[in-house]
Write an enzyme that holds these catalytic residues in place. Structure first.
Site, PDB file in Angstrom:
ATOM      1  N   LYS A  51     -16.605  28.806 -30.085  1.00  0.00           N
ATOM      2  CA  LYS A  51     -17.054  28.149 -28.745  1.00  0.00           C
ATOM      3  C   LYS A  51     -16.472  28.745 -27.558  1.00  0.00           C
ATOM      4  O   LYS A  51     -15.075  28.787 -27.680  1.00  0.00           O
ATOM      5  CB  LYS A  51     -16.847  26.615 -28.901  1.00  0.00           C
ATOM      6  N   ASN A 111     -16.611  27.204 -23.885  1.00  0.00           N
ATOM      7  CA  ASN A 111     -17.259  26.125 -23.047  1.00  0.00           C
ATOM      8  C   ASN A 111     -16.998  26.255 -21.622  1.00  0.00           C
ATOM      9  O   ASN A 111     -15.844  26.563 -21.163  1.00  0.00           O
ATOM     10  CB  ASN A 111     -16.796  24.758 -23.649  1.00  0.00           C
ATOM     11  N   SER A 119       0.830  -1.125  -0.149  1.00  0.00           N
ATOM     12  CA  SER A 119      -0.059   0.098  -0.049  1.00  0.00           C
ATOM     13  C   SER A 119       0.671   1.423   0.000  1.00  0.00           C
ATOM     14  O   SER A 119       0.316   2.186   0.005  1.00  0.00           O
ATOM     15  CB  SER A 119      -0.940   0.026   1.152  1.00  0.00           C
ATOM     16  N   GLU A 139     -18.785  21.820 -15.886  1.00  0.00           N
ATOM     17  CA  GLU A 139     -19.189  20.418 -16.282  1.00  0.00           C
ATOM     18  C   GLU A 139     -18.273  19.470 -15.553  1.00  0.00           C
ATOM     19  O   GLU A 139     -18.735  18.353 -15.107  1.00  0.00           O
ATOM     20  CB  GLU A 139     -18.920  20.352 -17.820  1.00  0.00           C
ATOM     21  N   ASN A 171      -2.667  -2.224  13.305  1.00  0.00           N
ATOM     22  CA  ASN A 171      -3.918  -2.052  13.182  1.00  0.00           C
ATOM     23  C   ASN A 171      -4.354  -0.673  13.864  1.00  0.00           C
ATOM     24  O   ASN A 171      -4.993   0.007  13.436  1.00  0.00           O
ATOM     25  CB  ASN A 171      -4.531  -3.251  13.663  1.00  0.00           C
ATOM     26  N   THR A 196     -38.952  26.244 -10.836  1.00  0.00           N
ATOM     27  CA  THR A 196     -39.382  25.165 -10.480  1.00  0.00           C
ATOM     28  C   THR A 196     -39.721  24.341 -11.667  1.00  0.00           C
ATOM     29  O   THR A 196     -40.092  24.739 -12.641  1.00  0.00           O
ATOM     30  CB  THR A 196     -40.686  25.127  -9.673  1.00  0.00           C
ATOM     31  N   HIS A 197     -39.163  22.906 -11.629  1.00  0.00           N
ATOM     32  CA  HIS A 197     -39.312  22.027 -12.913  1.00  0.00           C
ATOM     33  C   HIS A 197     -38.535  22.637 -13.968  1.00  0.00           C
ATOM     34  O   HIS A 197     -38.846  22.281 -15.080  1.00  0.00           O
ATOM     35  CB  HIS A 197     -40.739  21.862 -13.372  1.00  0.00           C
ATOM     36  N   LYS A 246      -8.264   3.311   1.537  1.00  0.00           N
ATOM     37  CA  LYS A 246      -7.499   4.735   1.202  1.00  0.00           C
ATOM     38  C   LYS A 246      -7.767   5.402   0.073  1.00  0.00           C
ATOM     39  O   LYS A 246      -7.962   6.636  -0.235  1.00  0.00           O
ATOM     40  CB  LYS A 246      -6.195   4.493   1.810  1.00  0.00           C
ATOM     41  N   TYR A 283      -9.714  -6.224  12.738  1.00  0.00           N
ATOM     42  CA  TYR A 283      -9.026  -5.683  11.635  1.00  0.00           C
ATOM     43  C   TYR A 283      -9.068  -6.920  10.591  1.00  0.00           C
ATOM     44  O   TYR A 283      -8.909  -8.281  11.058  1.00  0.00           O
ATOM     45  CB  TYR A 283      -7.533  -5.139  11.966  1.00  0.00           C
ATOM     46  N   GLN A 322      -7.544  -1.817   4.233  1.00  0.00           N
ATOM     47  CA  GLN A 322      -6.378  -1.208   3.459  1.00  0.00           C
ATOM     48  C   GLN A 322      -6.723  -0.574   2.375  1.00  0.00           C
ATOM     49  O   GLN A 322      -6.329   0.412   1.854  1.00  0.00           O
ATOM     50  CB  GLN A 322      -5.257  -2.258   3.004  1.00  0.00           C
ATOM     51  N   SER A 345     -13.152  25.337 -28.361  1.00  0.00           N
ATOM     52  CA  SER A 345     -13.178  24.142 -29.264  1.00  0.00           C
ATOM     53  C   SER A 345     -12.056  23.879 -30.084  1.00  0.00           C
ATOM     54  O   SER A 345     -11.774  25.148 -30.833  1.00  0.00           O
ATOM     55  CB  SER A 345     -14.598  23.902 -29.824  1.00  0.00           C
TER      56      SER A 345
END
Ligand code: ARG
Length: 458
Positions: free
Chosen positions: A284, A286, A24, A291, A111, A156-157, A326, A318, A323, A278
């Site tokens: 463009k 962007n 690890s 995103e 541990n 809304t919506h 992480k 343990y 392990q 782009s």
């Protein structure tokens, strides 16, 4: 044959493939500072209770510090066959101090050591995310005075609903991030508990002083059950859950600003330094950062999923499965921290397109609800007022007019007692101005909220 710290009972050397499979160090080296802090506190405790001498402690502490500096400076050798960060550091200590170095692991196991390191790491991570959240909240609050007079459509919506002050929208995000901060603070209480002293799983027969170590490392408490704490990773999972909600909040904001900054909405200019172009379409600009903030949410949610499945069905205490905690933990943290770090300057650098917003405010009958409330104030039952305004909206739609452009007679058909005052509640700006309930978008309410936030973040 390379001697493993656990090699006494073994006759065969570890297969290379096993070393590669079980290592690890490639990812847990990141815990080195926390591992060294934990070891220093442990050594000081061992000296305090007489398990090592003061001189031995002094040597161990000085050498651990020197190892820390070597790692800081990139002068430390990492090798797959030395498995994890705990064995690397202990090995280096023993290489330099011989038998004295061999005493550090007294009354300790990897541990409880890894659990302690992880708790120290998560505690720091929480504090860093908290600072990044504050910086983002400040970016939103700092926008408020400049945008104070801007009325925007709220949805809304994803359909035009009612007008609000732009500052009300900025503070909506501050509230969400404030709840995220309070979740982190609560999570931190459960993180900030000492694992060391649990040893492998049962505690130790040696006369250690866990309270001493807890105080040295700034832990509020000592874990009460050695079996529990050596198997527990819920503190880390809870932290990743907190990160998930932050990422979810960021993703909603990112989506909103992606929409607003396109020509269809035409409400917002993003800072160009936070956009990309782009390779084929020259025009463009962007919103890639937004995103990616939206997209990276998937990784964070995936990390939570990984952790939840990882601990499912693990018996006490343990298990090496742990392990694997992480990578998702670190990745979720890195991802959210980088998103927050980019979000703050993006929020600060964007510009509302005031003229375009104002020119579109007549669309979508944003004032229909306040008109209905005007009728209610004059004694009409809500259901009747709702129906009447629906009819008025229909008439206005047929003529492609806003409500405020209808002649007074049209309103008098609904309520013969009406006078020209009706036009005071029509139009988006008026519809905002008449708001008064606590927490609403009414100008006085929003002013008070801005002041509260400015004070809080000062
Ligand atoms: N590298 C291990 C981990 O991260 C440390 C604990 C290993 N303990 C053991 N008995 N094999 O979980």
């Amino acid at each position: 044959m390379e001697q493993k710290p656990w090699g006494g009972v073994f006759d065969q050397a570890t297969d290379r493939r096993v070393e590669q499979f079980t290592e690890s160090i490639s990812f847990d080296r990141r815990l080195y500072r926390h591992d060294i802090s934990g070891s220093i506190a442990h050594a000081e405790m061992l000296a305090a209770v007489g398990l090592i001498s003061d001189e031995e402690c002094r040597q161990i502490v000085a050498t651990l510090r020197a190892i820390g500096v070597e790692i800081d400076e990139g002068r430390f050798e990492f090798r797959t066959e030395w498995e994890d960060i705990h064995m690397h550091i202990e090995r280096a200590l023993i290489e330099r101090l011989g038998d004295v170095g061999k005493k550090l692991h007294t009354a300790r196991s990897r541990n409880d050591q890894v659990s302690t390191d992880l708790r120290l790491w998560v505690r720091d991570a929480i504090d860093r995310i908290d600072s990044a959240l504050i910086a983002l909240q400040k970016a939103f609050v700092n926008r408020c005075p400049g945008d104070a007079d801007v009325v925007i459509p709220a949805y809304t919506h994803l359909r035009r609903a009612q007008p609000v002050l732009a500052a009300h929208c900025w503070l909506a995000y501050c509230e969400k991030f404030e709840r995220d901060r309070s979740r982190l603070a609560d999570c931190r209480k459960r993180v900030n508990v000492l694992s060391l002293g649990a040893a492998a799983l049962a505690g130790t027969s040696l006369p250690i002083d866990r309270r001493f170590v807890a105080a040295r490392l700034g832990f509020d408490d000592v874990a009460a059950n050695s079996l529990d704490v050596s198997s527990d990773r819920d503190f880390a999972i809870e932290f990743v859950f907190c990160l998930c909600l932050i990422a979810e909040h960021l993703s909603g904001w990112a989506e909103e600003w992606i929409l607003w900054s396109g020509v269809e909405f035409n409400m917002l200019d993003l800072p160009q330094a936070f956009c990309t172009g782009s390779s084929i379409m020259p025009q463009k600009v962007n919103p890639d950062v937004l995103e990616l903030i939206r997209g990276k949410t998937a990784r964070v949610v995936g990390a939570l999923q990984t952790l939840l499945v990882l601990v499912k069905g693990l018996p006490l205490a343990y298990n090496r499965d742990l392990q694997e905690d992480k990578l998702p933990l670190f990745d979720a943290f890195d991802t959210v921290e980088s998103c927050l770090t980019l979000a703050a300057p993006l929020v600060a650098g964007a510009e509302l397109k005031r003229e375009s917003i104002a020119a579109q405010l007549d669309r979508g009958y944003l004032d229909a609800t306040t008109l209905m409330e005007h009728f209610i104030r004059r004694g009409m039952p809500q259901r009747a007022a709702h129906h009447a305004v629906g009819k008025l909206v229909k008439i206005a739609m047929q003529q492609n007019l806003p409500l405020a452009a209808l002649p007074i007679e049209q309103f008098r058909d609904v309520d013969p007692g009406l006078d020209e005052g009706i036009y005071q509640v029509l139009g988006a700006a008026n519809a905002v101005a008449v708001m008064q309930s606590e927490g609403s978008t009414g100008p006085e309410q929003v002013r008070a909220q801005i002041a509260r936030w400015q004070q809080r973040l000062d």
